[in-house]
Scaffold this motif. Structure first.
Motif, mmCIF file in Angstrom:
data_model
loop_
_atom_site.group_PDB
_atom_site.id
_atom_site.type_symbol
_atom_site.label_atom_id
_atom_site.label_comp_id
_atom_site.label_asym_id
_atom_site.label_seq_id
_atom_site.Cartn_x
_atom_site.Cartn_y
_atom_site.Cartn_z
ATOM 1 N N GLY A 22 0.792 -1.224 0.000
ATOM 2 C CA GLY A 22 0.000 0.000 0.000
ATOM 3 C C GLY A 22 0.822 1.271 0.000
ATOM 4 N N GLY A 23 2.013 1.218 -0.591
ATOM 5 C CA GLY A 23 2.862 2.405 -0.699
ATOM 6 C C GLY A 23 3.876 2.550 0.428
ATOM 7 N N MET A 24 3.927 1.576 1.330
ATOM 8 C CA MET A 24 4.905 1.648 2.428
ATOM 9 C C MET A 24 6.334 1.410 1.913
ATOM 10 S SD MET A 24 5.018 2.436 5.502
ATOM 11 C CE MET A 24 6.408 2.540 6.595
ATOM 12 N N ILE A 25 6.473 0.599 0.851
ATOM 13 C CA ILE A 25 7.771 0.344 0.227
ATOM 14 C C ILE A 25 7.668 0.800 -1.229
ATOM 15 C CG2 ILE A 25 9.468 -1.416 -0.443
ATOM 16 C CD1 ILE A 25 9.119 -1.093 2.640
ATOM 17 N N VAL A 26 8.574 1.653 -1.656
ATOM 18 C CA VAL A 26 8.553 2.167 -3.025
ATOM 19 C C VAL A 26 9.964 2.185 -3.598
ATOM 20 C CG1 VAL A 26 6.480 3.584 -2.679
ATOM 21 C CG2 VAL A 26 8.741 4.570 -2.248
ATOM 22 N N GLY A 27 10.043 2.274 -4.926
ATOM 23 C CA GLY A 27 11.349 2.357 -5.559
ATOM 24 C C GLY A 27 11.274 2.139 -7.047
ATOM 25 N N ARG A 28 12.427 1.747 -7.595
ATOM 26 C CA ARG A 28 12.564 1.574 -9.038
ATOM 27 C C ARG A 28 13.499 0.403 -9.306
ATOM 28 N NH1 ARG A 28 10.909 4.767 -12.777
ATOM 29 N NH2 ARG A 28 10.436 6.460 -11.358
ATOM 30 N N SER A 29 13.160 -0.394 -10.308
ATOM 31 C CA SER A 29 14.026 -1.511 -10.703
ATOM 32 C C SER A 29 15.144 -0.980 -11.587
ATOM 33 C CB SER A 29 13.216 -2.586 -11.440
ATOM 34 O OG SER A 29 12.285 -3.171 -10.555
ATOM 35 N N ILE A 30 16.380 -1.173 -11.149
ATOM 36 C CA ILE A 30 17.558 -0.672 -11.858
ATOM 37 C C ILE A 30 18.026 -1.695 -12.888
ATOM 38 C CG2 ILE A 30 19.969 -0.002 -11.575
ATOM 39 C CD1 ILE A 30 19.164 0.814 -8.674
ATOM 40 N N GLU A 31 18.019 -2.968 -12.489
ATOM 41 C CA GLU A 31 18.470 -4.038 -13.381
ATOM 42 C C GLU A 31 17.547 -5.235 -13.211
ATOM 43 O OE1 GLU A 31 22.448 -6.735 -14.340
ATOM 44 O OE2 GLU A 31 22.321 -5.688 -12.438
ATOM 45 N N LEU A 32 17.086 -5.772 -14.330
ATOM 46 C CA LEU A 32 16.258 -6.979 -14.320
ATOM 47 C C LEU A 32 16.834 -7.967 -15.326
ATOM 48 C CD1 LEU A 32 12.655 -5.410 -14.352
ATOM 49 C CD2 LEU A 32 13.885 -6.377 -12.383
ATOM 50 N N VAL A 33 17.298 -9.106 -14.831
ATOM 51 C CA VAL A 33 17.761 -10.194 -15.679
ATOM 52 C C VAL A 33 16.811 -11.356 -15.385
ATOM 53 C CG1 VAL A 33 19.669 -11.713 -16.304
ATOM 54 C CG2 VAL A 33 20.146 -9.378 -15.513
ATOM 55 N N PRO A 34 15.831 -11.596 -16.279
ATOM 56 C CA PRO A 34 14.789 -12.585 -16.001
ATOM 57 C C PRO A 34 15.322 -13.909 -15.444
ATOM 58 C CG PRO A 34 14.279 -11.438 -18.012
ATOM 59 C CD PRO A 34 15.660 -10.989 -17.593
ATOM 60 N N ASN A 35 14.718 -14.320 -14.331
ATOM 61 C CA ASN A 35 15.018 -15.578 -13.640
ATOM 62 C C ASN A 35 16.431 -15.655 -13.070
ATOM 63 O OD1 ASN A 35 12.406 -16.289 -14.374
ATOM 64 N ND2 ASN A 35 13.102 -17.308 -16.225
ATOM 65 N N LYS A 36 17.145 -14.515 -13.014
ATOM 66 C CA LYS A 36 18.509 -14.507 -12.482
ATOM 67 C C LYS A 36 18.743 -13.418 -11.443
ATOM 68 C CE LYS A 36 21.177 -16.805 -16.042
ATOM 69 N NZ LYS A 36 20.847 -18.114 -15.606
ATOM 70 N N ARG A 37 18.388 -12.165 -11.766
ATOM 71 C CA ARG A 37 18.762 -11.047 -10.891
ATOM 72 C C ARG A 37 17.749 -9.916 -10.965
ATOM 73 N NH1 ARG A 37 22.915 -9.347 -13.453
ATOM 74 N NH2 ARG A 37 24.147 -11.112 -12.761
ATOM 75 N N ILE A 38 17.517 -9.312 -9.793
ATOM 76 C CA ILE A 38 16.717 -8.090 -9.672
ATOM 77 C C ILE A 38 17.526 -7.145 -8.790
ATOM 78 C CG2 ILE A 38 14.589 -7.059 -8.780
ATOM 79 C CD1 ILE A 38 13.299 -9.905 -9.107
ATOM 80 N N VAL A 39 17.775 -5.927 -9.274
ATOM 81 C CA VAL A 39 18.438 -4.904 -8.468
ATOM 82 C C VAL A 39 17.500 -3.703 -8.433
ATOM 83 C CG1 VAL A 39 20.485 -3.446 -8.162
ATOM 84 C CG2 VAL A 39 20.720 -5.721 -9.207
ATOM 85 N N GLN A 40 17.249 -3.204 -7.212
ATOM 86 C CA GLN A 40 16.299 -2.115 -7.063
ATOM 87 C C GLN A 40 16.828 -1.003 -6.170
ATOM 88 O OE1 GLN A 40 13.032 -4.446 -5.405
ATOM 89 N NE2 GLN A 40 12.035 -4.545 -7.401
ATOM 90 N N ALA A 41 16.446 0.237 -6.517
ATOM 91 C CA ALA A 41 16.577 1.370 -5.602
ATOM 92 C C ALA A 41 15.304 1.283 -4.759
ATOM 93 C CB ALA A 41 16.646 2.680 -6.379
ATOM 94 N N TRP A 42 15.450 1.105 -3.462
ATOM 95 C CA TRP A 42 14.367 0.673 -2.584
ATOM 96 C C TRP A 42 14.318 1.579 -1.360
ATOM 97 C CZ3 TRP A 42 13.684 -1.144 2.371
ATOM 98 C CH2 TRP A 42 12.690 -2.090 2.611
ATOM 99 N N ARG A 43 13.109 1.959 -0.934
ATOM 100 C CA ARG A 43 12.993 2.794 0.260
ATOM 101 C C ARG A 43 11.696 2.543 1.004
ATOM 102 N NH1 ARG A 43 13.206 8.111 0.678
ATOM 103 N NH2 ARG A 43 11.152 8.525 1.494
ATOM 104 N N VAL A 44 11.757 2.828 2.291
ATOM 105 C CA VAL A 44 10.563 2.822 3.125
ATOM 106 C C VAL A 44 9.994 4.238 3.033
ATOM 107 C CG1 VAL A 44 9.669 2.496 5.467
ATOM 108 C CG2 VAL A 44 11.567 1.083 4.650
ATOM 109 N N ALA A 45 8.684 4.348 2.854
ATOM 110 C CA ALA A 45 8.049 5.651 2.607
ATOM 111 C C ALA A 45 8.335 6.691 3.696
ATOM 112 C CB ALA A 45 6.545 5.460 2.428
ATOM 113 N N ASN A 46 8.560 6.260 4.932
ATOM 114 C CA ASN A 46 8.782 7.260 5.997
ATOM 115 C C ASN A 46 10.254 7.635 6.190
ATOM 116 O OD1 ASN A 46 9.758 5.041 7.395
ATOM 117 N ND2 ASN A 46 8.116 5.021 8.916
ATOM 118 N N TRP A 47 11.144 7.145 5.323
ATOM 119 C CA TRP A 47 12.527 7.601 5.370
ATOM 120 C C TRP A 47 12.577 9.051 4.903
ATOM 121 C CZ3 TRP A 47 15.774 3.131 2.751
ATOM 122 C CH2 TRP A 47 15.797 2.027 3.614
#
Length: 130
Positions: free
Chosen positions: A52-77
């Motif tokens: 519900g918006g408590m965790i937000v961010g953007r996927s920086i790198e996606l390698v299907p079935n191998k790797r996910i790298v995200q810029a990730w934050r908690v909304a109250n940071w």
């Protein structure tokens, strides 16, 4: 003692494609999180919003079935503060080893975040894939 990096390894009783999908599909992640509002753009550069918006961010790198790298934050940071999360998936027969690293989060958050990954991600995803 405050942790500045989290490393966790979890084995799921499912193939890499199902684990990857659970992490990058709005529908699958929402099911795992008990129906919490989830919006995940499954493309590199795409944004996401979980719990519900408590965790937000953007996927920086996606390698299907191998790797996910995200810029990730908690909304109250503090505004503009992002950490980096990396999910590496390795096929092990009919199972998947997920090697997880979380770095760059605000000081003093390590213990809370570390427990949260188990409670809000690994446990629910394990149930979803069972």
């Amino acid at each position: 003692m405050s942790s500045t990096a989290i490393h966790q390894e979890v084995t799921f009783q499912a193939g890499v494609d199902r684990v990857y999908d659970a992490l990058i599909s709005s529908e699958q992640f929402s099911k795992a999180s008990g129906g919490a509002p989830t919006e995940i753009n499954p493309e590199e550069g795409g944004s996401f919003s979980c719990f519900g918006g408590m965790i937000v961010g953007r996927s920086i790198e996606l390698v299907p079935n191998k790797r996910i790298v995200q810029a990730w934050r908690v909304a109250n940071w503090e505004e503009g503060v992002y950490s980096i999360v990396k999910f590496e998936l390795k096929e092990q027969g009919s199972q998947t080893l997920l090697m997880f690293d979380h770095t760059g989060f605000p000081e003093g958050q390590g213990e809370h975040l570390s427990a949260g990954w188990h409670t809000n991600y690994w446990g629910p995803i394990e149930k979803l894939l069972a």
